[in-house]
Design an enzyme around this catalytic site. Structure first.
Site, PDB file in Angstrom:
ATOM      1  N   ARG A 246     130.627   3.537 108.087  1.00 40.94           N
ATOM      2  CA  ARG A 246     130.788   2.132 108.426  1.00 40.94           C
ATOM      3  C   ARG A 246     129.974   1.837 109.684  1.00 40.94           C
ATOM      4  NH1 ARG A 246     131.932   1.555 104.110  1.00 40.94           N
ATOM      5  NH2 ARG A 246     133.839   0.793 103.102  1.00 40.94           N
ATOM      6  N   GLU A 275     126.100  -6.853 108.645  1.00 39.26           N
ATOM      7  CA  GLU A 275     125.343  -6.634 107.414  1.00 39.26           C
ATOM      8  C   GLU A 275     125.172  -7.984 106.714  1.00 39.26           C
ATOM      9  OE1 GLU A 275     127.184  -3.624 104.997  1.00 39.26           O
ATOM     10  OE2 GLU A 275     126.770  -2.037 106.446  1.00 39.26           O
ATOM     11  N   HIS A 294     122.764  -0.732 102.885  1.00 38.21           N
ATOM     12  CA  HIS A 294     124.088  -0.343 102.379  1.00 38.21           C
ATOM     13  C   HIS A 294     124.042  -0.111 100.864  1.00 38.21           C
ATOM     14  CE1 HIS A 294     128.694  -0.745 103.169  1.00 38.21           C
ATOM     15  NE2 HIS A 294     128.415   0.239 102.343  1.00 38.21           N
TER      16      HIS A 294
END
Length: 329
Positions: A246, A275, A294
């Site tokens: 994370r 993000e 991601h």
């Protein structure tokens, strides 16, 4: 069970792989599905409108499931199914008080995330993005003895922070590269660490002795901001740092300082805060920092399995039955 003839409303916050939609479509006699039919996130105002009166919600990691949303949904909401293994986007304490069940998708993305993490480590350590760019922009003029030299895994010490399912899968994939020592840290020693000759050590030992550090822990109050200036200052100047857990585990300002000062050699990130990372973020100016959007679980098969599991979780919760992967909290 819902009475016959009264369909339960379901809101899906994004276009999902067909494996999941097929399952939801097959339950047409149980629920009425409303879908935000786009690959892009649903705008917040539309999300708050869409969930009104919903009995079930199928959401993404990028959707903020807070008290405002729960209030907008109203008292009908009985299940939230997230297409993710992570659940830090949800206010679990409020959700629990309201008696709402939660489904998630653990285990199914372990292999894909481990593969991507190893790929990111290798790309960062061996400077693959710089190499590709050199070929494209004319920087490859001739063979040079030290051109784009990086760091190899053979004979190295690798440290894994968080030897859970994904951390263990990463370690299993790294060991055949000739890793000499595998260190790991966490709350407790792991019995299966013996399979990779893992040594359970204090975090400070792992940080100071590792040539490669891989972060694969959960985001908790204890791990938030764990990788900060003090952390990076303990690393070797030749060490490579990789995070696929994370973004909030890392203090990105401190990471930037460590990379630009030469305190550490390089970093690879598949997760950031926020993000997406703004295109003008300082980390994106550095050759020794590889940032991915991601994509840890981004294989067709894995995303398909995740979609199917999230759909089954949703239907199980709607009908008051078993959810294949229900979050205990």
């Amino acid at each position: 069970m819902q009475t016959v003839g009264k369909l339960m409303k379901v809101y899906v916050t994004r276009r999902i792989p067909p494996e999941g939609m097929k399952i939801l479509s097959s339950a047409a006699g149980v629920c009425d599905v409303s879908l935000w039919d786009s690959d892009e996130p649903v705008p917040r105002t539309e999300l708050l409108k869409g969930v009104q009166g919903a009995h079930g919600l199928l959401c993404m990691l990028s959707d903020k499931i807070d008290a405002e949303l729960l209030d907008a949904a109203g008292p009908n909401l009985k299940v939230i199914s997230t297409l993710s293994v992570g659940f830090d986007h949800m206010v679990l304490d409020v959700i629990k008080k309201r008696g709402i069940r939660v489904g998630y998708t653990p285990d199914v993305l372990t292999d894909a995330t481990a593969e991507l993490t190893v790929a990111l480590l290798l790309a960062t350590a061996r400077r693959l993005p710089e190499g590709v760019e050199a070929v494209k922009n004319g920087g490859w003029t001739s063979w040079k003895p030290l051109m784009l030299c990086g760091y190899g895994l053979s004979g190295s010490t690798v440290g894994v922070i968080g030897l859970g399912r994904i951390g263990m899968a990463i370690a299993r994939r790294l060991m055949p590269f000739g890793v000499k020592r595998l260190l790991y840290s966490g709350r407790t020693a792991k019995a299966d660490a013996a399979d990779v000759s893992g040594e359970f050590v204090p975090l400070d030992t792992l940080v100071s002795e590792s040539d490669f550090i891989v972060v694969s822990c959960s985001l908790t109050p204890e791990t938030q901001g764990l990788c900060d200036k003090a952390f990076f200052n303990k690393m070797k100047n030749t060490a490579v740092f990789v995070n696929s857990s994370r973004g909030a585990v890392v203090n990105q300002d401190d990471l930037y300082e460590a990379l630009t000062s030469g305190q550490i050699a390089a970093a690879g990130l598949d997760v950031t805060t926020p993000e997406p990372l703004p295109t003008n973020h300082p980390l994106l100016t550095l050759n020794n920092c590889v940032v991915l959007p991601h994509i840890g679980s981004a294989t067709y098969s894995t995303r398909g399995v995740m979609a199917a599991l999230s759909a089954r979780n949703l239907l199980g919760g709607l009908q008051g039955g078993e959810m294949p992967s229900e979050l205990a909290f």
